[in-house]
Design an enzyme around this catalytic site. Structure first.
Site, short mmCIF file in Angstrom:
data_model
loop_
_atom_site.label_atom_id
_atom_site.label_comp_id
_atom_site.label_asym_id
_atom_site.label_seq_id
_atom_site.Cartn_x
_atom_site.Cartn_y
_atom_site.Cartn_z
N ASP A 228 49.31 92.41 86.55
CA ASP A 228 48.68 93.13 85.45
C ASP A 228 49.12 94.59 85.58
O ASP A 228 49.57 95.03 86.65
CB ASP A 228 47.15 92.99 85.47
CG ASP A 228 46.54 93.36 84.11
OD1 ASP A 228 47.24 93.98 83.28
OD2 ASP A 228 45.36 93.03 83.88
C1 BGC Z 1 45.41 94.36 80.58
C2 BGC Z 1 46.32 93.21 80.24
C3 BGC Z 1 47.41 93.69 79.31
C4 BGC Z 1 48.15 94.82 79.96
C5 BGC Z 1 49.28 95.37 79.11
C6 BGC Z 1 46.17 95.58 81.08
O1 BGC Z 1 45.34 96.69 81.16
O2 BGC Z 1 44.48 93.97 81.55
O3 BGC Z 1 45.60 92.16 79.67
O4 BGC Z 1 48.26 92.63 78.98
O5 BGC Z 1 47.25 95.88 80.23
O6 BGC Z 1 48.76 96.04 78.01
#
Ligand code: BGC
Length: 754
Positions: A228
């Site tokens: 993530d």
């Molecule tokens: C989120 C993800 C997301 C990623 C990219 C993170 O903060 O938890 O779900 O895909 O950011 O935006």
């Protein structure tokens, strides 16, 4: 490893290989220009595209259609719908040059407060897993990959980058992993995104058991794992554990650490090569597919699809007659959401929507006689006296009052949790006042998760639209006026109050850890075990028509370990309108095995039926449907004996109960030593005869002043060493080694993991 990939890796420098294991910027993987490896664009997800082609994150996201958010999509209980939605989003992604869509998001809704529940599907892993698999199939059918997230046990936003979700292995396996397991096994997502949090102390991204042993070895995952955004703590440890791609770019810091570790001999270069191969495998797969013709972007067509899907996701929670609204009735719409619906949540999933349909606009476009009074604003909790009174007055004069209520955007979002489960006070007050003057009061809800509804008994009808995507207003209009039949079902229990939720005393933990003390008793598993009253149960949802079941049957009354049994039932639409029923199949363990929830959803099917039409629905049951995760065996296990197969309209409306026997010679390991409890030996059919003869030989086990039954109960938890002295004195104590040998001889070799 395919030959072309092996060749590429052989011609890469150590720095190029290490570099490929992190992003080029916020949204692209790195290219290796001299070898013809392209950069691949990844974009959020999950219910529409948020794509920023520049990669820096500073530009406005491309316009895309915002489909129903996870909370709403899951309420469809419809795998075909999820597939259709995935296909539409996949086609947009393909048209916009996106390689991997960052979704679906399948974390379990442990608490109604989790800020990101609106993106997630359910409190139940079976529902979440089947829907995720269907969505992935849809997206990937368009030549675009998916990244199922957030793996795993990321069930709150509070301290999401620090907190450790602490739970038993059984809880992890039964509740928090199966949605991923089903999706990985059935739909083969190209990538998996690991979560921010720790699990039992270890960061998800450095957890070898999770990323390699379970995901790859047990489930057969063959794509790559990405972090993530910003979740990486120790990059080299993560790479070793099975996280191939760090996102976004680390500014080269972690790439250098990887190269240095290889040079220092603390990271085997073969581990790096394997990671690079996995990334290249997907990037090259995408590049191949992307070289073909791409579909044209059809935002208008997708908007129509979004409207059709939103109508199928709505849940009619209560209807005492005000719905559907009849032509010619004088109607007043109250509440800012009628004009400005809340249709998606905040954070990384926020789509730059193509256009937004409000219900008021939709009603006016259809020429309906609808008056509008704002009553309260959609974006904050504020009572404005004149508006309040105007709304009550208008409601009194109308035939029907429809109040569009919901959570203002700031109440729920990625990044923080809700503080309570209530609607704004200004809304609750107005609903209560309107209900007092208008018997045909309808409440339409726009929320990403359950809210307390203290006025539920005072209003006629309640229609939950969840966060239904950009066309939600059109769908609401069709449902209110009976042009569409509500056919959604609740993917989560709506408790009466927050305090009833099983995680209440352990959410969100102490900042460093959160104890999942309720274990497997999440959602309805808990409310059912405690026999608690709830506002609306899991699986609940009404329709403008009605359905009955008949001729429910199993094809055999016994299931064997490697066999299967088919369950079938005929469903009939008994009403005067076309509608859709969701047949829900739950299994209840009646073998006496301790610690099993009263029932668990194992299958579901949605069927469309014209008035008077009937159809047969069938499901195939296997041993896994009866099983729990046995920590001692390290495997799924079902005890032999009786199970009930339940078919219902909801988790609390179950007209059919069928008896099924499970026959297996597999047994849990029984450790036999002087500390083994007498009861365990008497309950196990292998040792029971030996135990009974010992009891007969040495005595009855009855104590003076106790009935036989009381003595037997007292005797249950006594260890063998104490039992023999109690029943046979010195003589039996001396015989203990012989007794142990006789008991052990009664046990054939115990087989665990198969
Ligand atoms: C989120 C993800 C997301 C990623 C990219 C993170 O903060 O938890 O779900 O895909 O950011 O935006």
């Amino acid at each position: 490893m395919p030959a072309n990939i092996a060749e590429l890796i052989a011609s890469m420098t150590l720095e190029e290989k290490a570099g490929l294991c992190s992003g080029a910027d916020l949204w692209y993987t790195k290219a290796v220009g001299r070898l013809g490896v392209p950069a691949m664009l990844v974009s959020d997800g999950p219910h529409g595209l948020r794509t920023q082609k520049g990669g820096s994150g500073t530009e406005r996201a491309a316009t895309a259609v915002c489909f129903p958010a996870g909370c709403a999509a899951a309420a469809s209980f419809d795998t075909a719908l999820l597939r259709r939605m995935g296909t539409a989003i996949g086609a947009e992604a393909r048209a916009l040059g996106v390689g991997v869509l960052l979704g679906p998001a399948v974390n379990i809704k442990r608490s109604p407060l989790c800020g990101r529940n609106f993106e997630y599907y359910s409190e139940d892993p079976c529902l979440a897993g089947e829907l995720a698999a269907a969505f992935i199939r849809g997206v990937q059918s368009q030549g675009v990959g998916t990244s199922i997230k957030h793996f795993a046990a990321n069930n709150q936003e509070a301290r999401r980058m620090i907190c450790s979700s602490n739970m038993s292995e059984r809880t992890l396996r039964e509740i928090y992993l199966p949605a991923f397991e089903t999706a990985v096994k059935k739909a083969r997502p190209w990538t998996v995104m690991h979560s921010y949090n720790r699990i039992n102390g270890a960061y998800a991204g450095e957890n070898r058991q999770l990323l390699t042993d379970i995901l790859r070895k047990e489930w057969g995952f063959d794509g790559f794992v990405m972090s993530d955004w910003g979740a990486v703590s120790d990059r080299v440890a993560g790479l070793k554990a099975g996280c191939e791609l760090e996102m976004p770019a680390s500014g080269g810091v972690n790439d250098r650490k990887i190269a240095a570790a290889v040079r220092a001999g603390t990271l085997d270069e073969a581990v790096l090569d394997k990671a690079v191969a996995r990334i290249l495998n997907i990037v090259l797969r995408w590049a191949d597919l992307a070289a073909g013709p791409a579909p044209e972007l059809d935002l208008a067509g997708d908007h129509d699809t979004a409207a059709a899907l939103a109508a199928e996701c709505a849940v009619l929670l209560q209807n005492r007659g005000a719905l559907p609204i009849a032509q010619g009735q004088r109607v007043v719409y109250i509440g800012g959401f009628a004009q400005t619906p809340r249709y998606q949540g905040g954070g990384s999933s926020h789509v730059n929507a193509w256009r937004v349909d409000g219900a008021l606009e939709a009603a006016r476009a259809r020429g309906r006689a609808v008056e509008y009074v704002e009553g309260f604003p959609a974006d904050r909790d504020q009572r404005e006296e004149a508006e309040f009174l105007k709304a009550v007055e208008a409601a009194e004069e109308a035939d029907v009052a429809v109040i569009f209520a919901g959570l203002p955007e700031s109440f729920e979002s990625e990044g923080y949790d809700r503080k309570h489960m209530r609607l704004p006070e200004s809304q609750n007050n107005l609903i209560a006042r309107v209900a007092a003057v208008q018997k045909n009061t309808v409440v339409v809800l726009h929320t990403g998760s359950p809210v307390e509804c203290p006025w539920a008994d005072d209003v006629s009808s309640i229609l939950c639209m969840y966060l239904g995507g950009e066309a939600v207003g059109r769908a609401t209009d069709a449902l209110l006026y009976g042009e569409a039949d509500p056919c959604g079902r609740l993917p989560e229990t709506w408790p009466l109050r927050l305090e009833d939720n099983p995680s209440y005393l352990n959410f969100p933990g102490n900042g460093r850890t959160v104890e999942y003390a309720e274990g497997v008793y999440v959602g309805y598993r808990w409310y059912d075990a405690r026999r608690m009253e709830v506002r609306w149960p899991f699986g609940h949802g009404l329709s403008y028509t009605g359905f009955v079941y008949r001729d429910a049957a199993l094809c055999a009354d016994t299931l064997t370990r490697d066999g299967s049994v088919t369950v079938s039932v005929t469903v009939r639409n008994t009403g005067a309108r076309a509608g859709k029923e969701v047949v829900q199949l739950y299994v209840a363990d009646e073998t006496g095995t301790a610690g099993r929830p009263p029932k668990e959803l194992r299958h579901f099917a949605k069927v469309a039926l014209a008035p008077g039409e009937e159809t047969q629905v069938s499901f195939t049951l296997t041993a896994r449907d009866l099983s729990y995760y046995d920590e001692e065996l390290g495997d799924w296990y079902a005890a032999p004996g009786r199970y009930a197969v339940l078919l219902g309209h909801s988790s609390r409306n179950i007209p059919v109960r069928l008896a099924l026997r499970f026959a297996t010679d597999r047994r849990r390991p029984l450790r036999i030593d002087a500390d083994t409890a007498t009861d365990d030996l008497l309950r196990d059919e292998r040792t029971a005869p030996v135990m009974r003869s010992i009891l007969q030989r040495f005595g009855s086990g009855e104590n003076a002043g106790m009935t036989g039954e009381a003595a037997a109960q007292m005797f249950e938890s006594v260890p063998l060493r104490a039992a023999v002295t109690q029943i046979g004195g010195d003589q039996a104590a001396a015989a203990l080694p012989g007794i142990l040998a006789a008991l052990r001889a009664a046990l054939p070799e115990v087989k665990s993991k198969e």
